[in-house]
Scaffold this active site. Structure first.
Site, PDB file in Angstrom:
ATOM      1  N   GLY A 193       4.938 -15.252 -27.558  1.00  0.00           N
ATOM      2  CA  GLY A 193       4.812 -14.971 -26.134  1.00  0.00           C
ATOM      3  C   GLY A 193       3.476 -15.444 -25.595  1.00  0.00           C
ATOM      4  N   CYS A 224       3.751 -15.595 -34.120  1.00  0.00           N
ATOM      5  CA  CYS A 224       2.849 -16.044 -33.053  1.00  0.00           C
ATOM      6  C   CYS A 224       2.190 -14.855 -32.344  1.00  0.00           C
ATOM      7  CB  CYS A 224       3.602 -16.967 -32.086  1.00  0.00           C
ATOM      8  SG  CYS A 224       2.512 -18.037 -31.125  1.00  0.00           S
ATOM      9  N   PHE A 225       2.606 -14.501 -31.148  1.00  0.00           N
ATOM     10  CA  PHE A 225       2.054 -13.331 -30.478  1.00  0.00           C
ATOM     11  C   PHE A 225       2.263 -12.098 -31.349  1.00  0.00           C
ATOM     12  CE2 PHE A 225       1.543 -10.425 -26.747  1.00  0.00           C
ATOM     13  CZ  PHE A 225       0.393 -10.976 -26.228  1.00  0.00           C
ATOM     14  N   ASN A 272       1.917 -23.080 -31.221  1.00  0.00           N
ATOM     15  CA  ASN A 272       1.597 -22.963 -29.809  1.00  0.00           C
ATOM     16  C   ASN A 272       0.801 -21.683 -29.622  1.00  0.00           C
ATOM     17  OD1 ASN A 272       1.392 -22.800 -27.061  1.00  0.00           O
ATOM     18  ND2 ASN A 272       3.539 -22.307 -26.708  1.00  0.00           N
ATOM     19  N   GLY A 280      -3.261 -20.140 -28.307  1.00  0.00           N
ATOM     20  CA  GLY A 280      -4.622 -20.327 -27.847  1.00  0.00           C
ATOM     21  C   GLY A 280      -5.536 -19.190 -28.254  1.00  0.00           C
ATOM     22  N   HIS A 303       5.429 -21.224 -35.835  1.00  0.00           N
ATOM     23  CA  HIS A 303       6.836 -21.068 -35.449  1.00  0.00           C
ATOM     24  C   HIS A 303       7.775 -21.575 -36.546  1.00  0.00           C
ATOM     25  CE1 HIS A 303       6.318 -19.951 -31.151  1.00  0.00           C
ATOM     26  NE2 HIS A 303       5.148 -20.541 -31.335  1.00  0.00           N
ATOM     27  N   GLU A 363      10.895 -21.071 -36.800  1.00  0.00           N
ATOM     28  CA  GLU A 363      12.221 -21.461 -36.283  1.00  0.00           C
ATOM     29  C   GLU A 363      12.256 -22.936 -35.886  1.00  0.00           C
ATOM     30  OE1 GLU A 363       9.870 -21.208 -32.772  1.00  0.00           O
ATOM     31  OE2 GLU A 363       9.998 -19.849 -34.479  1.00  0.00           O
TER      32      GLU A 363
END
Length: 380
Positions: A236, A264-265, A306, A308, A354, A356
């Site tokens: 996210g 990720c998030f 992805n 930051g 990621h 997936e």
């Protein structure tokens, strides 16, 4: 953001960074103005998955690959129901899409969804600038009546920053939904949607998991109302330092000892739940060619990223947390950024990238099997 969708290809456009650097090119997609955080993605392919990844909400994506749009746009590859990037920057857009699956061109899709972009600029120079000075606010302006440079720069500097932004509820589902297992159902997973990509529940469904996707505002009671064998926290957008609610929910999951997996998030949420801090990277990791080592096996994977922000956890020792011992399980070989965490005394782990990876690579697909193994172990 204001947009028009007519005649973009010959219309002048200007990209303005908050430090005053200016690039001039042509409109690509919708005509108008847009603002966001300027970031670059190093993937050579997979632009459709990038555009529709909710994690890119409020970001202007610069493609480092010089030629973009050759395969057009199809109706099978989107990761969500819309394009989430706030702006798009390419050097040399394809004049005609050439792929048997293409339904329309990339610029037509951008225009139809009101996404303002710019083409014909030196994306290599822009990328080097962002690498040296860091991700920053940016505006793209296009049309025949452009503001003067001072006005554009002032507008960019008034735009919201990514640090401190709480965005997951803006991109997550508003209502719960179920992705059924493919074949025989083996497990039930409650997936907290913080900006989930469509391929993620699909990868779980392929392994016999029925996935109940819940809103970002879901409570601990909501999670356990579906009687889950495991709990998942998705990718996210935004600053994980603002995500107090999902951190609290995850801590409740850890207390109960339910198998847990985060991406990720979700990795940043696990880091915070364990007591670690998070911080903003200078320019982040974005693309499908990032080398990561799984420290539990020694294997090096090429992975899709992805993010930051990152978790601030020690690489050289096992840490004591309120939920037992924890260690860094994965690390980026480019810069030693934490790319994964795992608990040693409870069934919980996460990765910053990621697995997936709909556009590839698929080196990390085994992580879904690792989640299945945790649920098998808990059931046994």
């Amino acid at each position: 953001m204001t947009t028009s969708t007519r005649g973009a290809s010959k219309v002048p456009a200007v990209l303005v960074l908050e430090d005053g650097r200016i690039f001039r090119g042509r409109a690509y997609g919708a005509v108008g103005e847009t603002f966001g955080e300027a970031v670059f993605s190093t993937g050579m392919t997979g632009y459709q998955e990038t555009l529709t990844d909710p994690s890119y909400h409020r970001q202007v994506v610069v493609m480092t690959a010089p030629h973009v749009g050759n395969t057009g746009v199809n109706d099978e590859d989107p990761e969500s129901k819309k394009i989430w990037v706030s702006g798009y920057v390419v050097r040399d857009p394809a004049r005609v899409p050439s792929n048997w699956r293409a339904k329309r061109s990339l610029d037509e899709e951008l225009a139809a969804q009101g996404v303002v972009g710019i083409s014909g600029i030196d994306t290599r120079a822009l990328t080097r600038h962002l690498r040296e000075r860091g991700a920053m606010r940016v505006g793209i302006f296009s049309g025949n009546a452009l503001p003067d440079e001072g006005t554009m720069l002032a507008e960019v500097r008034q735009a919201a920053e990514m640090k401190g932004a709480n965005l997951s509820a803006e991109v997550a589902t508003k209502e719960p939904y179920v992705v059924p297992a493919i074949g025989e159902k083996r497990f039930t997973v409650a997936a907290v949607d913080l900006g989930i990509k469509g391929m993620t529940p699909h990868r779980m469904a392929e392994r016999g998991i029925e996935v109940h996707v819940l809103p970002a505002t879901a409570t601990l009671d909501d999670v356990y109302a579906v009687s889950p064998d495991g709990v998942f926290f998705s990718n996210g957008p935004g600053d994980p330092a603002t995500a107090d609610h999902p951190v609290s929910v995850m801590q409740g999951v850890l207390e109960r000892g339910t198998p847990l997996f985060g991406i990720c998030f979700g990795n940043q949420i696990l880091g915070r739940a364990l007591g670690f801090g998070t911080y903003k990277l200078k320019y982040g990791h974005r693309g499908i060619n990032q080398p990561v080592q799984d420290r539990t096996t020694g294997k090096v994977e090429v992975t899709a990223h992805n993010h930051g922000f990152a978790v601030d956890a020690p690489l050289d020792k096992v840490s004591d947390t309120p939920y037992g011992r924890a260690e860094v399980s994965h690390v980026c070989l480019n810069d030693n950024v934490v790319e994964g965490l795992q608990l040693l005394d409870r069934p919980a782990f996460s990765v910053q990238y990621h697995p997936e990876a709909a556009a590839g690579p698929h080196d990390a697909a085994y992580l879904f099997d690792r989640f299945v193994s945790l649920m098998e172990g808990q059931r046994a």
